[in-house]
Write a protein that holds these residues in place. Structure first.
Motif, PDB file in Angstrom:
ATOM      1  N   ASN A   1     109.152  93.621  49.712  1.00  0.00           N
ATOM      2  CA  ASN A   1     107.963  93.323  48.906  1.00  0.00           C
ATOM      3  C   ASN A   1     106.790  94.203  49.326  1.00  0.00           C
ATOM      4  OD1 ASN A   1     107.354  92.227  51.370  1.00  0.00           O
ATOM      5  ND2 ASN A   1     106.563  90.300  50.584  1.00  0.00           N
ATOM      6  N   ALA A   2     107.097  95.437  49.790  1.00  0.00           N
ATOM      7  CA  ALA A   2     106.062  96.344  50.285  1.00  0.00           C
ATOM      8  C   ALA A   2     104.991  96.615  49.234  1.00  0.00           C
ATOM      9  CB  ALA A   2     106.703  97.663  50.728  1.00  0.00           C
ATOM     10  N   GLU A   3     105.416  96.780  47.973  1.00  0.00           N
ATOM     11  CA  GLU A   3     104.450  97.074  46.915  1.00  0.00           C
ATOM     12  C   GLU A   3     103.473  95.920  46.727  1.00  0.00           C
ATOM     13  OE1 GLU A   3     104.337  98.384  42.166  1.00  0.00           O
ATOM     14  OE2 GLU A   3     106.248  98.120  43.212  1.00  0.00           O
ATOM     15  N   GLU A   4     103.990  94.695  46.738  1.00  0.00           N
ATOM     16  CA  GLU A   4     103.121  93.521  46.567  1.00  0.00           C
ATOM     17  C   GLU A   4     102.133  93.424  47.715  1.00  0.00           C
ATOM     18  OE1 GLU A   4     105.486  90.028  46.099  1.00  0.00           O
ATOM     19  OE2 GLU A   4     106.857  90.991  44.678  1.00  0.00           O
ATOM     20  N   GLN A   5     102.637  93.631  48.941  1.00  0.00           N
ATOM     21  CA  GLN A   5     101.758  93.527  50.095  1.00  0.00           C
ATOM     22  C   GLN A   5     100.684  94.591  50.077  1.00  0.00           C
ATOM     23  OE1 GLN A   5     103.161  92.390  54.014  1.00  0.00           O
ATOM     24  NE2 GLN A   5     105.268  92.360  53.267  1.00  0.00           N
ATOM     25  N   ALA A   6     101.065  95.807  49.687  1.00  0.00           N
ATOM     26  CA  ALA A   6     100.089  96.904  49.652  1.00  0.00           C
ATOM     27  C   ALA A   6      98.976  96.627  48.649  1.00  0.00           C
ATOM     28  CB  ALA A   6     100.792  98.211  49.311  1.00  0.00           C
ATOM     29  N   LYS A   7      99.338  96.065  47.491  1.00  0.00           N
ATOM     30  CA  LYS A   7      98.340  95.780  46.468  1.00  0.00           C
ATOM     31  C   LYS A   7      97.472  94.586  46.834  1.00  0.00           C
ATOM     32  CE  LYS A   7     100.903  97.712  42.566  1.00  0.00           C
ATOM     33  NZ  LYS A   7     101.615  97.428  41.285  1.00  0.00           N
ATOM     34  N   ALA A   8      97.976  93.725  47.744  1.00  0.00           N
ATOM     35  CA  ALA A   8      97.230  92.529  48.126  1.00  0.00           C
ATOM     36  C   ALA A   8      96.212  92.773  49.240  1.00  0.00           C
ATOM     37  CB  ALA A   8      98.202  91.431  48.561  1.00  0.00           C
ATOM     38  N   ILE A   9      96.259  93.961  49.835  1.00  0.00           N
ATOM     39  CA  ILE A   9      95.337  94.250  50.945  1.00  0.00           C
ATOM     40  C   ILE A   9      93.897  94.246  50.443  1.00  0.00           C
ATOM     41  CG2 ILE A   9      94.611  96.017  52.623  1.00  0.00           C
ATOM     42  CD1 ILE A   9      97.517  96.825  52.883  1.00  0.00           C
TER      43      ILE A   9
END
Length: 244
Positions: free
Chosen positions: A236-244
């Motif tokens: 879920n790297a993409e989700e985490q990156a966008k949530a920063i």
């Protein structure tokens, strides 16, 4: 302790007088317990925190330097800029190098603030005055570094094709998800089997899919793993990156 004040006017509430003068007349915050000077603990804390931020930025500067060296990122050439004294074709990551150097100097100064300023010898030490004059020096080196990092980032171009090609040449990264699914379904010695398949050996999509097909796991799980590629193994790297 207002001993001189009380010796002259013993009935005056000198602590209240001092507090009113500082807060009302001067408009400053009141520190009830001090020595000859305002305690510098907060300055040490501030620059210790700023030094930690700078350390994170140093880490990023070094990583970007490495990514550029590996050609994962390209740098746009700036007209009139010199990349090398002997190799005019080069576009060196000078902004990230500039940033790293300045951050190192800033952190050396900030580190001294953090360890020096909370200390006052016999509560009468005024050596802090010399140190405090360097606040602007540390802050200036930090500001120069921040601007250099921003300038470096603004010149970057992602070399997407190289990254994709490199991922496609390293199917062994899928050893991790495959052995995890093998453990889920009780397949014996998953690590050892993947080790035999991948360690020190080249492996491509065909060999990995052939191995997955031979596993004693449900068919739908085989299909799911076969659709996995080094490019899509992201969690879920993409989700985490966008949530920063």
């Amino acid at each position: 302790n207002y001993n001189a004040h009380l010796s002259a006017y013993p009935h005056v509430d000198w602590m209240r007088v001092a507090e009113d003068f500082v807060t009302q007349d001067l408009g400053l915050a009141w520190s009830k317990y001090v020595t000859q000077i305002e305690p510098h603990d907060f300055i040490g804390e501030l620059f210790s925190a700023l030094g930690s931020f700078n350390s994170v930025l140093i880490d990023m500067d070094r990583d970007m330097w490495g990514y550029i060296s590996l050609n994962y990122f390209k740098q746009r050439a700036v007209k009139g800029e010199i990349g090398s004294s002997t190799m005019p074709h080069k576009v060196n990551p000078i902004d990230f190098e500039n940033s790293e150097g300045n951050l190192g100097i800033a952190n050396a100064i900030f580190g001294h603030f953090a360890t020096k300023l909370p200390i006052s010898r016999f509560q009468r030490d005024l050596s802090d005055s010399t140190v405090l004059r360097s606040i602007g020096v540390g802050a200036a080196h930090s500001l120069i570094a921040y601007k250099a990092t921003v300038a470096g980032l603004s010149k970057l171009e992602v070399n997407s094709q190289l990254m994709l090609d490199e991922l496609d040449n390293h199917w062994e990264v899928l050893a991790e998800p495959v052995q995890t699914v093998m453990r889920r379904y009780g397949v014996e010695q998953p690590y050892e089997k993947l080790k035999d398949l991948t360690r020190g050996k080249g492996i491509d999509a065909e060999r990995m899919k052939e191995f997955i097909g031979s596993l004693d796991i449900p068919e739908d799980e085989k299909i799911r793993l076969m659709h996995l590629t080094p490019m899509t193994y992201l969690g879920n790297a993409e989700e985490q990156a966008k949530a920063i």
